[in-house]
Design an enzyme around this catalytic site. Structure first.
Site, PDB file in Angstrom:
ATOM      1  CG  HIS A 168      52.139  33.395  85.597  1.00  0.00           C
ATOM      2  ND1 HIS A 168      52.351  34.534  86.346  1.00  0.00           N
ATOM      3  CD2 HIS A 168      52.874  33.553  84.467  1.00  0.00           C
ATOM      4  CE1 HIS A 168      53.168  35.352  85.688  1.00  0.00           C
ATOM      5  NE2 HIS A 168      53.492  34.776  84.552  1.00  0.00           N
ATOM      6  CG  ASP A 365      45.603  30.022  93.052  1.00  0.00           C
ATOM      7  OD1 ASP A 365      46.008  30.170  91.878  1.00  0.00           O
ATOM      8  OD2 ASP A 365      44.767  30.776  93.585  1.00  0.00           O
TER       9      ASP A 365
END
Length: 491
Positions: A168, A365
């Site tokens: 992730h 991110d």
């Protein structure tokens, strides 16, 4: 069809159960603040399946190490972790080595071999607990950097089920990964999976470049692909239109005295670029362009409070907020509202809908679901503007946002000025295009595509191992003996 129905229906058609594994389990009724927890809750939904993770409790002699709960057809298996190993596994290797390294912050890596060893031992605890729960045709989906070696541990126990892994967070290029002691063993452990998924094409490319450098051509390589994660678009829209969100948004608007609202929602983390964002907002204030007409609300719940880098960041942000407000505030206006509380999704959706602009400017991110949730919460009649970092995975899908380099405070300040004056027609055009993207790749599509790829035959499948049977010898060449860069194997 709902996301939950789609995932469960797919499992039924495939004749197998989906087994999720992650560091923490999102139990029903809990408030979910992390992107991973929200996404997995939406993906697995209700119905036949199993989700295994840490219970939040450290092991003791006073209670069984494994606890089971059920809701509907979904089973939750909660595993206590050894107290002696948890510190090294979680606060040490996972969050002071892998987290900064994977976010391109080699300078913050604090490596200790004993913490790496604790990380491996905890992965074996998860593997042993999971092996007891498996059926022969289960398909296993492992999530995130805490559990990279889990498939290797399961293979060593004789588990032959299909196992997929999804990262992730970002994956940096080989030059960054090579700085980690033992990187060949860590990344080599991914070869025990049948499928490895990443958020973006850039992450996938970095992985394949690493494989080309370090995995022998003669060794079978796992399949890999990019699977950008989505949100449950319809659920967010319903939440933003519900009464609780309306009240939260109305009350927030009423407190602004007619000023416009910019919002940021991030876990308190050095990867989120919050000091740079605060400075960029001050640069906007100094520009004099619409400067006194905006209030910036930054919600940043505390996280990893025992890690020194996070303690330092908290002090820095408190100092910046105080400095900026002290310099620019008026008796009836405070430019920055800095809040460290967590809020339920029902309240956040109201805040998003009330905001004329979202500042989502992480330094790195994996995806950033807040950017997508902000868009889904907007009114089609008067949507806000998304200012988004080029280094968030979401930027690959959402080029219609105002993309910025978060390290360049002048560029971010300029984007704030552009958002301030953007005409309604342009805001609507950008928003509609981005919403089409979100609907075309929602969380259900993400989960279905990953599981379909994992179940699709790419090579002769392993013989599944039923939990009740003695562990079968693993027919794959063991990966646990791969040497690290310091010459010491994992085991």
């Amino acid at each position: 069809m709902s996301t939950a129905e789609a995932i469960v229906g797919m499992g039924a058609r495939a004749g197998s159960r989906t087994v999720m594994v992650s560091n923490r389990v999102a139990l029903p009724g809990q408030t979910q603040t992390g992107g991973l927890a929200v996404a997995l809750t939406a993906a697995i939904g209700e119905g036949s399946g199993l989700w295994l993770g840490w219970s939040g409790t450290l092991a003791s002699d006073k209670r069984p190490p494994i606890c089971k709960q059920s809701q509907g057809g979904l089973d939750y298996v909660l595993v206590d972790l050894p107290a002696d190993d948890f510190e090294g596994y979680y606060h040490g290797y996972a969050n002071r080595v892998l987290w900064p390294l994977f976010h391109y912050r080699i300078d913050l890596v604090d490596y200790h071999r004993e913490q790496r060893d604790a990380y491996l031992r905890v992965n074996r605890v998860f593997a042993e607990a999971l092996a007891q729960q498996l059926r022969g045709d289960d398909v296993i989906w492992v999530h995130d950097y805490h559990l990279i070696p889990l498939a290797q541990c399961l293979r060593d126990l004789g588990v032959g089920n299909r196992i997929g892994f999804f990262l992730h967070i970002p994956l940096p290029p080989p030059d960054v990964l090579n700085a980690l002691p033992g990187h060949r063993a860590l990344l080599g452990a991914l070869e025990a999976y049948d499928l490895v998924g990443f958020q973006t094409r850039n992450d996938l490319q970095n992985f394949r470049h690493y494989q080309a450098q370090h995995v022998p051509i003669t060794q079978p390589r796992c399949r890999s692909d990019a699977f950008p994660i989505g949100i449950d678009v319809d659920a967010i829209i319903r939440t933003a239109q519900a009464n609780e969100a309306r009240v939260a948004g109305h009350d927030l608007r009423a407190s602004l005295s007619g000023r416009r609202l910019a919002i940021g929602v991030d876990r308190l983390d050095y990867s989120k670029g919050l000091p740079e964002r605060f400075k960029a907002f001050e640069r906007h204030l100094q520009s004099g362009e619409d400067a006194g007409h905006w209030t910036y609300l930054q919600i940043a719940p505390h996280s990893r409070t025992r890690v020194p880098e996070y303690q330092s960041l908290r002090r820095e942000l408190e100092g910046l907020a105080g400095h900026i407000n002290g310099r620019h505030a008026r008796p009836d206006w405070t430019p920055i509202r800095y809040v460290n509380d967590s809020f339920p999704q029902s309240v956040l959706a109201g805040f998003y809908r009330a905001a004329d602009m979202a500042l989502i400017t992480p330094l790195r991110d994996g995806m950033n679901l807040v950017a997508k949730e902000y868009l889904a919460s907007q009114s089609p009649l008067d949507p806000g503007v998304l200012v988004l970092s080029r280094f968030a995975g979401a930027a690959e899908e959402l080029p219609q946002a105002l993309l910025v380099n978060p390290h360049d405070i002048d560029e971010v300040a300029s984007a704030i000025n552009t958002a301030s004056s953007m005409p309604l027609a342009e805001r609507q055009d950008r928003w509609h295009t981005m919403m089409d993207t979100l609907r075309g790749n929602d969380v259900g599509h993400w989960a279905r595509r990953f599981l379909q790829t994992l179940r699709a035959p790419a090579a002769p499948p392993r013989t599944p191992t039923a939990p009740a049977e003695p562990a079968q010898k693993n027919t794959r060449q063991p990966q646990a003996t791969l040497a690290t860069t310091d010459g010491v194997p994992w085991q």
